[in-house]
Design a protein around this motif. Structure first.
Motif, PDB file in Angstrom:
ATOM      1  N   GLU A 228      -1.150   0.192   1.537  1.00  0.00           N
ATOM      2  CA  GLU A 228      -1.942   1.386   1.801  1.00  0.00           C
ATOM      3  C   GLU A 228      -1.335   2.623   1.149  1.00  0.00           C
ATOM      4  O   GLU A 228      -2.055   3.456   0.579  1.00  0.00           O
ATOM      5  N   ALA A 229      -0.010   2.765   1.228  1.00  0.00           N
ATOM      6  CA  ALA A 229       0.643   3.932   0.632  1.00  0.00           C
ATOM      7  C   ALA A 229       0.475   3.942  -0.880  1.00  0.00           C
ATOM      8  O   ALA A 229       0.295   5.004  -1.488  1.00  0.00           O
TER       9      ALA A 229
ATOM     10  N   ARG B 185      -2.032   2.579  -2.640  1.00  0.00           N
ATOM     11  CA  ARG B 185      -3.411   2.926  -2.959  1.00  0.00           C
ATOM     12  C   ARG B 185      -3.658   4.424  -2.771  1.00  0.00           C
ATOM     13  O   ARG B 185      -4.342   5.061  -3.581  1.00  0.00           O
ATOM     14  N   ALA B 186      -3.087   4.986  -1.707  1.00  0.00           N
ATOM     15  CA  ALA B 186      -3.265   6.416  -1.452  1.00  0.00           C
ATOM     16  C   ALA B 186      -2.626   7.262  -2.545  1.00  0.00           C
ATOM     17  O   ALA B 186      -3.087   8.377  -2.829  1.00  0.00           O
ATOM     18  N   ALA B 187      -1.571   6.726  -3.172  1.00  0.00           N
ATOM     19  CA  ALA B 187      -0.883   7.447  -4.244  1.00  0.00           C
ATOM     20  C   ALA B 187      -1.544   7.232  -5.602  1.00  0.00           C
ATOM     21  O   ALA B 187      -1.053   7.740  -6.610  1.00  0.00           O
ATOM     22  N   GLY B 188      -2.649   6.486  -5.636  1.00  0.00           N
ATOM     23  CA  GLY B 188      -3.402   6.322  -6.874  1.00  0.00           C
ATOM     24  C   GLY B 188      -3.076   5.103  -7.696  1.00  0.00           C
ATOM     25  O   GLY B 188      -3.548   4.978  -8.833  1.00  0.00           O
TER      26      GLY B 188
ATOM     27  N   ARG C 158      -3.280   1.179  -8.829  1.00  0.00           N
ATOM     28  CA  ARG C 158      -4.348   0.184  -8.896  1.00  0.00           C
ATOM     29  C   ARG C 158      -3.750  -1.179  -9.238  1.00  0.00           C
ATOM     30  O   ARG C 158      -2.592  -1.268  -9.653  1.00  0.00           O
TER      31      ARG C 158
ATOM     32  N   ASP D 126       4.118  -0.382  -1.876  1.00  0.00           N
ATOM     33  CA  ASP D 126       4.323   0.757  -0.988  1.00  0.00           C
ATOM     34  C   ASP D 126       5.729   1.335  -1.141  1.00  0.00           C
ATOM     35  O   ASP D 126       5.916   2.554  -1.187  1.00  0.00           O
TER      36      ASP D 126
ATOM     37  N   ARG E 295       6.929   5.199  -2.363  1.00  0.00           N
ATOM     38  CA  ARG E 295       7.808   6.076  -1.591  1.00  0.00           C
ATOM     39  C   ARG E 295       9.072   6.436  -2.367  1.00  0.00           C
ATOM     40  O   ARG E 295       9.464   7.610  -2.433  1.00  0.00           O
TER      41      ARG E 295
END
Length: 252
Positions: free
Chosen positions: A4-5, A7-10, A12, A175, A179
């Motif tokens: 999830e992290a 994908r949220a950061a762009g 693919r 993820d 981070r």
């Protein structure tokens, strides 16, 4: 699937059944105008490679992935991305292994050890194109099996964590990379990255041998300098090493 992290950061993901190598696929995507932040994963490879062009065996059940980054940093800082990737891989594997994670260590410059045996390797390649730096980070992780004919002992994650899988590791790795890269990208970010890497380093404070083109060099592994070079205390004084193969102990 990416985490999830990630994908949220762009970031693919592209998944292939079989390729020559994910590094080659990433390079092909770059030539076709791919903007980066792209993970490419293959279920198997028939021409995988590691450092110095060494063949990397690629049977199904293990993770074969490359991450394509466009313009991630200044060229002089690109080698530090190997430490970022190593930390992300350690984070991901530790989350899957539970109590067995105490056996994980990072071997300079780019291997993850489990119980003293190699379970993964990283390959970092970069090039300048159109005035910007492009970087491909290749990652191979032994999950279901490992080769037996290697110069360094090898193992695989399922040997201690039977439920480990490609899908679980990829989600955790993507993820963890997002981070760790975010921390490193901040001004002065290599400081905490370097400190975290040294906390997980194999053979720190011990005698090691670095195999260099001019021959083996033995000394005590005393740390990393502020830009990431290995610090080796030898009989002739301190040496800073940019690249080489690390082995425990003195040369035979």
């Amino acid at each position: 699937m990416l985490g999830e992290a990630a994908r949220a950061a762009g970031y693919r993901l592209v998944v292939r059944d079989e390729v020559a190598s994910t590094m080659d696929e990433a390079r092909r995507a770059l030539e076709q105008g791919e903007p980066g932040k792209l993970w490419i994963v293959a279920r198997s490879q028939h021409a995988g490679r590691g450092r110095h062009g060494r063949q990397w065996g690629s049977p199904p059940g293990n993770l074969y992935a490359s991450l394509l980054l466009t313009d991630p940093c200044e060229p002089a800082l690109a080698p530090q991305l190997g430490f970022v990737a190593g930390l992300a891989l350690h984070d991901a594997a530790a989350g899957l292994l539970g109590p067995a994670a105490s056996g994980l260590r990072l071997k300079w410059p780019n291997d993850l050890l489990l119980g003293g045996a190699k379970t993964s390797g990283l390959l970092l390649e970069g090039e300048s194109r159109g005035g910007r730096l492009n970087v491909i980070l290749g990652c191979g992780v032994n999950i279901a099996s490992c080769p037996s004919d290697t110069p360094y002992p090898a193992t695989y994650l399922k040997a201690v964590a039977p439920e480990a899988s490609v899908e679980a590791l990829l989600g955790a790795l993507s993820d963890a990379w997002a981070r760790r890269f975010a921390v490193w990208s901040q001004p002065g970010g290599f400081g905490p990255t370097r400190a975290a890497w040294l906390e997980r380093a194999a053979f720190l404070g011990e005698t090691i041998t670095i195999r260099l083109p001019e021959g083996p060099l033995a000394g005590i592994f005393i740390g990393l300098d502020p830009i990431g070079r290995l610090e080796l205390e030898t009989e002739a004084g301190r040496r800073l090493i940019d690249a080489g193969d690390l082995f425990f102990g003195r040369p035979a």
